[in-house]
Write an enzyme that holds these catalytic residues in place. Structure first.
Site, PDB file in Angstrom:
ATOM      1  CG  ASN A   1      -5.764  10.864   0.204  1.00 16.75           C
ATOM      2  OD1 ASN A   1      -6.002   9.662   0.137  1.00 16.75           O
ATOM      3  ND2 ASN A   1      -6.034  11.576   1.281  1.00 16.75           N
TER       4      ASN A   1
ATOM      5  CG  ASP B   1     -23.509  -0.215  -6.178  1.00 18.47           C
ATOM      6  OD1 ASP B   1     -22.734   0.283  -5.343  1.00 18.47           O
ATOM      7  OD2 ASP B   1     -24.617   0.281  -6.482  1.00 18.47           O
TER       8      ASP B   1
ATOM      9  CG  ASP C   1     -20.361  11.402   0.983  1.00 16.65           C
ATOM     10  OD1 ASP C   1     -19.956  11.019  -0.127  1.00 16.65           O
ATOM     11  OD2 ASP C   1     -20.913  12.505   1.192  1.00 16.65           O
TER      12      ASP C   1
ATOM     13  CD  GLU D   1      -9.595   7.819   6.949  1.00 17.44           C
ATOM     14  OE1 GLU D   1     -10.325   8.822   6.779  1.00 17.44           O
ATOM     15  OE2 GLU D   1      -8.466   7.704   6.481  1.00 17.44           O
TER      16      GLU D   1
ATOM     17  CB  CYS E   1      -8.671  11.665   5.971  1.00 15.22           C
ATOM     18  SG  CYS E   1      -8.806  10.716   4.490  1.00 15.22           S
TER      19      CYS E   1
HETATM   20  O1  G3P Z   1      -6.251  10.945   3.943  1.00  9.27           O
HETATM   21  C1  G3P Z   1      -5.861   9.701   4.354  1.00  9.27           C
HETATM   22  C2  G3P Z   1      -5.414   9.658   5.771  1.00  9.27           C
HETATM   23  O2  G3P Z   1      -5.241   8.345   6.136  1.00  9.27           O
HETATM   24  C3  G3P Z   1      -4.254  10.576   6.103  1.00  9.27           C
HETATM   25  O3  G3P Z   1      -3.040  10.001   6.330  1.00  9.27           O
HETATM   26  O4  G3P Z   1      -0.632   9.951   6.835  1.00  9.27           O
HETATM   27  O5  G3P Z   1      -1.632  12.016   5.861  1.00  9.27           O
HETATM   28  O6  G3P Z   1      -2.146  11.396   8.191  1.00  9.27           O
HETATM   29  P1  G3P Z   1      -1.796  10.884   6.838  1.00  9.27           P
END
Ligand code: G3P
Length: 496
Positions: A169, A230, A247, A264, A298
């Protein structure tokens, strides 16, 4: 255009090359990996399917290049980073174009990602010069039983080889957020881009190449995670892994050796709305937080926990804004674009169907065409529905109505995730109490969750991650403290 102009040398026919020993190379595997455009669902680009031998070679180079890089003056490391940042920003158009094609990020946001990445690199160079340019001096007589016979000098030293694995992303931004701190701190860097996002990453790496970093210091290996994943993460030459993604990070951390990890791994960010909140502000933030980049962040708002007494009014306001969101191709800057893959769209649909069977209220009709899912607000979601807990990573947002603040906090804390959360209220005292009670790495008061600005600390609790990011924290995580103690034959007190 991607793969043209200064980027011609990164392409071999129709397959993008990988970067090793300061050169663009074609893999000996003779195989490539296809990158499917989420919008057209057709192959857009191809990248090399690198072999384990090629990984070994890159690691060997990274180890030896790091030794001389660690002896390169800090100001010179910073100078090269500033140069890379400038080249990246000058070439934002072709890089943004590949983001549009590979991950269906709206065109304007794709440009923003590249510019933000250049700024991050420059900030990191400046911060590195400041924080790595100073150490500590400790005296022994502050600890009971000691005289002033020991002078302790501390400084920060590099770890060695850092393996960076960014997600689809933010392939460019979340790659440079790992590359720049690693390099300024004197480490070498091996990048494994996500398949979708790989071509954008290769363009970005070429900007570092053109800036003139030493051979072997930076490498970029492409290929299937199932073949080299891996092998890379368990490679004995790796001294630190910085990973952003799903995950898979949990299994990486179980298999990795005794090395620092920065992970993260997503979130289920809750938006708690109290009765006194400014509902127009909340509605705008729910739209921005829940639907930017079609919810594939995220830090997206992934569950709204609103007090029953203001829920009807808030839902109406959000519904009105959802109706205004444009849906379509990223090239036309539509708000909602195709999600990254068919399997992702199928997963989202599974969550929607589960909510439907269990009686959630659909504020819009559910609509899907290929990987494109229209924005959907689900009201009256209950805790027995999967969408109350799982992250759709798509433009679907559940609303749970709550009868007390405690109910909201309990729902937030019952999640396996703990990345960010937000609370809307005009009462700062209440907001602080709620922030302290929420088990998340960050709580935003009166705004949607977000990682940036990029120098802020960024961290998750529980399954959301290990370690803290943000420029300063990343530099610190990618270094170790080294001390030298000068032992004096007799106590010495200056001016004594
Ligand atoms: O999904 C990745 C995360 O680090 C989100 O970043 O800048 O959209 O809050 P941001």
């Amino acid at each position: 255009m991607a793969g043209t102009g200064i980027f011609t040398e990164i392409l071999d026919g129709e397959v993008y090359k990988y970067y090793s020993d300061g050169e663009w190379k074609t893999s000996s595997s003779g195989k490539s990996v296809a990158i499917v455009n989420p919008t057209t669902r057709k192959t857009q680009y191809k990248v090399q399917a690198c072999t384990q031998e090629e990984v070994n070679k890159v690691m060997e180079m990274a180890k030896s290049a790091q030794k001389s890089w660690a002896k390169t003056p800090l100001w010179k490391r910073a100078e090269l980073l500033h140069k890379a940042a400038a080249i990246l920003k000058e070439n934002k158009a072709p890089i943004a174009e590949s983001l549009v094609k590979e991950i269906a990020k709206p065109a304007k946001d794709s440009v923003t990602e590249v510019v933000r990445s250049g700024d991050l690199i420059s900030y990191c160079a400046e911060e590195g010069v400041r924080i790595l340019g100073e150490g500590k001096f400790l005296l022994s007589d502050s600890f009971p039983g000691n005289e002033r016979t020991k002078y302790c000098l501390t400084s920060k030293i590099p770890l060695g080889v850092v393996l960076a694995i960014p997600p689809f992303n933010y392939p460019v931004n979340l790659a440079v957020s790992k590359i720049a701190p690693a390099l300024i701190a004197g480490n070498s860097l091996v990048l494994k881009p996500p398949t979708q996002g790989a071509v954008s990453c290769l363009h970005m790496v070429h900007c570092f190449h053109l800036a003139g970093f030493p051979k072997g210091l930076i490498s970029c290996i492409t290929g299937k995670g199932s073949e080299i994943g891996d092998f890379l993460t368990m490679h004995p030459a790796v001294n630190c892994i910085s990973f952003t993604g799903g995950d898979t990070g949990i299994s990486i951390s179980k298999k990795a050796g005794m090395i620092p990890l920065q992970m993260e791994l997503g979130g289920k960010d809750a938006c708690i709305v109290l009765e006194d909140a400014d509902l127009d502000l909340v509605a705008s933030n729910i739209i921005k937080g829940g639907f930017s980049y079609s919810g594939q962040r995220c830090t997206a708002v992934k569950v709204v926990l609103v007090m029953e007494s203001v829920a009807d009014e808030l839902v109406e306001k959000v519904k009105a804004k959802v109706a205004k969101l444009t849906v379509g191709p990223p090239e036309e800057n539509c708000d909602i674009t195709a999600v990254v893959s068919e399997s992702s769209a199928n997963f989202i649909e599974g969550l929607v169907m589960d909510a439907k069977e269990k009686g959630a209220t659909f504020c819009q009709e559910y609509k899907r065409d290929g990987n494109l899912i229209w924005p959907l607000l689900l009201d009256n979601v209950r805790p027995d529905m999967r969408i109350a807990w799982e992250e759709p990573f798509g433009p679907v947002l559940p609303v749970l109505r709550i009868n007390s603040v405690e109910e909201g906090i309990n729902h937030c804390n019952a999640s396996n995730f703990g990345l960010q959360g937000c609370v809307f209220t005009k009462d700062i005292n209440k907001a602080m109490l709620i922030s302290d009670a929420m088990e998340t790495g960050t709580v935003q008061i009166n705004s949607a969750p977000a990682r940036g600005p990029d120098h802020f600390p960024f961290q998750g609790l529980k399954d959301s991650g290990i370690g803290s990011q943000g420029v300063t924290n990343s530099i610190n995580l990618m270094t170790k403290v080294k001390t030298t103690v000068i032992n004096l034959p007799t106590p010495s007190y200056s001016m004594g």
